[in-house]
Scaffold this motif. Structure first.
Motif, mmCIF file in Angstrom:
data_model
loop_
_atom_site.group_PDB
_atom_site.id
_atom_site.type_symbol
_atom_site.label_atom_id
_atom_site.label_comp_id
_atom_site.label_asym_id
_atom_site.label_seq_id
_atom_site.Cartn_x
_atom_site.Cartn_y
_atom_site.Cartn_z
ATOM 1 N N PHE A 122 35.066 47.519 38.383
ATOM 2 C CA PHE A 122 36.129 46.626 38.814
ATOM 3 C C PHE A 122 37.295 46.676 37.825
ATOM 4 N N TRP A 123 38.462 46.369 38.346
ATOM 5 C CA TRP A 123 39.584 45.987 37.500
ATOM 6 C C TRP A 123 40.060 44.618 37.980
ATOM 7 N N TYR A 124 40.185 43.707 37.010
ATOM 8 C CA TYR A 124 40.746 42.396 37.277
ATOM 9 C C TYR A 124 42.066 42.279 36.516
ATOM 10 N N VAL A 125 42.973 41.438 37.057
ATOM 11 C CA VAL A 125 44.239 41.185 36.391
ATOM 12 C C VAL A 125 44.357 39.690 36.119
ATOM 13 N N GLN A 126 44.891 39.373 34.954
ATOM 14 C CA GLN A 126 45.117 37.975 34.587
ATOM 15 C C GLN A 126 46.579 37.789 34.235
ATOM 16 N N TYR A 127 47.304 37.061 35.093
ATOM 17 C CA TYR A 127 48.685 36.719 34.792
ATOM 18 C C TYR A 127 48.713 35.530 33.840
ATOM 19 N N PRO A 128 49.791 35.348 33.121
ATOM 20 C CA PRO A 128 49.847 34.268 32.121
ATOM 21 C C PRO A 128 49.449 32.916 32.696
ATOM 22 N N GLN A 148 42.058 37.774 38.726
ATOM 23 C CA GLN A 148 42.064 38.122 40.150
ATOM 24 C C GLN A 148 41.604 39.574 40.284
ATOM 25 N N LEU A 149 40.876 39.853 41.345
ATOM 26 C CA LEU A 149 40.430 41.221 41.571
ATOM 27 C C LEU A 149 41.604 42.115 41.927
ATOM 28 N N LEU A 150 41.721 43.229 41.229
ATOM 29 C CA LEU A 150 42.771 44.217 41.486
ATOM 30 C C LEU A 150 42.222 45.314 42.403
ATOM 31 N N LYS A 209 42.268 52.583 45.744
ATOM 32 C CA LYS A 209 43.581 51.934 45.740
ATOM 33 C C LYS A 209 43.403 50.420 45.751
ATOM 34 N N GLY A 210 44.247 49.748 44.979
ATOM 35 C CA GLY A 210 44.167 48.305 44.905
ATOM 36 C C GLY A 210 45.476 47.653 45.317
ATOM 37 N N ILE A 211 45.616 46.410 44.921
ATOM 38 C CA ILE A 211 46.827 45.673 45.267
ATOM 39 C C ILE A 211 47.966 46.033 44.323
ATOM 40 N N ASN A 212 49.169 45.745 44.742
ATOM 41 C CA ASN A 212 50.370 45.917 43.909
ATOM 42 C C ASN A 212 50.597 47.355 43.451
ATOM 43 N N GLY A 213 50.129 48.338 44.230
ATOM 44 C CA GLY A 213 50.403 49.736 43.915
ATOM 45 C C GLY A 213 49.524 50.353 42.845
ATOM 46 N N HIS A 217 39.777 54.794 34.790
ATOM 47 C CA HIS A 217 41.127 54.491 34.305
ATOM 48 C C HIS A 217 42.007 53.957 35.436
ATOM 49 N N LEU A 218 42.853 53.016 35.067
ATOM 50 C CA LEU A 218 43.767 52.372 36.014
ATOM 51 C C LEU A 218 45.151 52.964 35.844
ATOM 52 N N ARG A 219 45.819 53.221 36.981
ATOM 53 C CA ARG A 219 47.135 53.854 36.904
ATOM 54 C C ARG A 219 48.101 53.188 37.875
ATOM 55 N N LYS A 220 49.383 53.292 37.510
ATOM 56 C CA LYS A 220 50.446 52.915 38.437
ATOM 57 C C LYS A 220 51.623 53.837 38.156
ATOM 58 N N PRO A 221 52.199 54.441 39.186
ATOM 59 C CA PRO A 221 53.256 55.427 38.969
ATOM 60 C C PRO A 221 54.577 54.838 38.486
ATOM 61 N N SER A 222 54.822 53.562 38.797
ATOM 62 C CA SER A 222 56.095 52.951 38.415
ATOM 63 C C SER A 222 55.885 51.443 38.267
ATOM 64 N N VAL A 223 55.971 50.947 37.038
ATOM 65 C CA VAL A 223 55.649 49.537 36.817
ATOM 66 C C VAL A 223 56.880 48.652 36.969
ATOM 67 N N HIS A 224 56.616 47.385 37.296
ATOM 68 C CA HIS A 224 57.655 46.379 37.397
ATOM 69 C C HIS A 224 57.421 45.296 36.357
ATOM 70 N N ILE A 225 58.466 44.535 36.103
ATOM 71 C CA ILE A 225 58.346 43.418 35.161
ATOM 72 C C ILE A 225 57.185 42.513 35.553
ATOM 73 N N SER A 226 57.000 42.317 36.820
ATOM 74 C CA SER A 226 55.963 41.406 37.323
ATOM 75 C C SER A 226 54.547 41.912 37.046
ATOM 76 N N ASP A 227 54.412 43.156 36.607
ATOM 77 C CA ASP A 227 53.086 43.694 36.261
ATOM 78 C C ASP A 227 52.650 43.281 34.855
#
Lengths: 115, 116
Positions: B34-40, B45-47, B58-62, B75-85
């Motif tokens: 699993f990959w989980y994400v924790q925003y401030p 949350q499950l990614l 493939k998960g949420i948010n690209g 390994h987790l990847r994203k081709p183009s990150v945003h500030i919101s990541d």
């Protein structure tokens, strides 16, 4: 509201005091968990519960007590708080898994400071 | 026994640049990943998750992750990150199986800081 609710979100207490962190979930999930999150340690499991009146220790249970008289509630009590218990505490739940991955759903956390 | 290692505690990256967050695991049995994400100031949350089948998930948010059994990596990847990541990302592993308690082990987390 549906989901998993933790209270209080923030708590400051003194060494030696008793503190109870509440956790309530509305899904009737069988399993509930308490984790603590500390810098450099990630999430460590304190206690978990498989059903009402069934609880078991996790990795770091010392100094904590849990109960689960109702499926939806899983309070965590620090009977005599110590400074080392300053942390962010997360409650999580999931349903019983017969196949597939055991995905956890987390509450927003309770930040506890022990002075 | 199972364990998870996240090699980077912090990863700064410029906005719109690609990013890879590394995760290695060890286990004596077959596992879910699993990959989980924790925003401030929020819970995890499950990614995305890997159960079986295609090794590219493939998960949420690209975001996407690739399971590599020979290298025991996810390994987790994203081709183009945003500030919101900007968030903390946790890799986790749990044993395959049915019923009963299945211990999920979390890594120590990687803080992704996206720079404008």
């Amino acid at each position: 509201d549906a989901g998993i609710t933790q209270s209080p979100r923030y708590k400051i207490t003194e060494t030696g005091r008793q503190v109870t962190l509440m956790c309530h979930q509305t899904w009737s999930h069988s399993y509930m968990f308490w984790y603590r999150q500390d810098l450099g340690h990630g999430l460590r499991l304190i206690y978990y519960s498989a059903a009402a009146d069934i609880t078991d220790k996790g990795e770091v249970p010392d100094g904590y007590v849990v109960s689960r008289s109702k499926t939806e509630n899983f309070p965590l009590t620090l009977e005599s708080a110590t400074r080392s218990q300053t942390s962010v505490y997360f409650c999580a739940s999931r349903d019983r898994v017969y196949s597939g991955a055991n995905v956890l759903t987390f509450g927003a956390g309770s930040r506890l400071t022990v002075l | 026994a199972q364990s998870v290692t996240q090699l980077d505690s912090q990863v700064p990256v410029f906005e719109e640049a690609p990013v890879e967050l590394r995760c290695n695991y060890s286990s004596s049995v077959s596992v879910y990943l699993f990959w989980y994400v924790q925003y401030p100031n929020q819970g995890l949350q499950l990614l995305l998750k890997y159960l079986s089948g295609s090794t590219l998930v493939k998960g949420i948010n690209g975001f996407e992750a690739e399971f590599n059994k020979s290298q025991t990596s996810f390994h987790l990847r994203k081709p183009s990150v945003h500030i919101s990541d900007t968030a903390e990302y946790f890799c986790a592993v749990g044993p395959l199986g049915s019923g009963g308690y299945q211990k999920v082990t979390f890594g120590t987390g990687t803080k992704l800081q996206v720079i404008p």
